[in-house]
Design a protein around this motif. Structure first.
Motif, short mmCIF file in Angstrom:
data_model
loop_
_atom_site.label_atom_id
_atom_site.label_comp_id
_atom_site.label_asym_id
_atom_site.label_seq_id
_atom_site.Cartn_x
_atom_site.Cartn_y
_atom_site.Cartn_z
N VAL A 1 10.37 3.65 -1.21
CA VAL A 1 10.86 5.02 -1.06
C VAL A 1 10.65 5.52 0.37
O VAL A 1 11.52 6.17 0.94
N ASN A 2 9.51 5.18 0.97
CA ASN A 2 9.27 5.60 2.36
C ASN A 2 10.26 4.95 3.31
O ASN A 2 10.74 5.58 4.26
N PHE A 3 10.58 3.67 3.09
CA PHE A 3 11.57 3.00 3.93
C PHE A 3 12.94 3.66 3.78
O PHE A 3 13.67 3.84 4.75
N ASN B 1 0.84 -1.19 0.00
CA ASN B 1 0.00 0.00 0.00
C ASN B 1 0.88 1.25 0.00
O ASN B 1 2.10 1.17 -0.03
N ASP B 2 0.27 2.40 0.03
CA ASP B 2 1.01 3.66 -0.13
C ASP B 2 1.92 3.97 1.05
O ASP B 2 2.84 4.78 0.91
#
Length: 58
Positions: free
Chosen positions: A30-32, A24-25
């Protein structure tokens, strides 16, 4: 300690990206990587590096 957590987050981001896992978003690679970079910056800044050796001045 923060550098180890950052390395684990970079590994998770790499695995998500390399295996082409659809998430999911919130849990994107990229968030990690961004959270890992933030932790690495905190480590380089000296936050969370443990106790500093205190020297006594005379």
């Amino acid at each position: 300690m923060l550098a180890i957590v950052a390395a684990v987050l970079f590994l998770i981001a790499f695995l998500i990206n390399a295996a082409d896992i659809s998430t999911n978003d919130v849990f994107t690679s990229v968030n990690f990587m961004l959270v890992g970079l933030a932790l690495l910056a905190l480590h380089v800044a000296g936050i969370g590096s443990g106790w500093a050796a205190r020297t006594r001045r005379r």
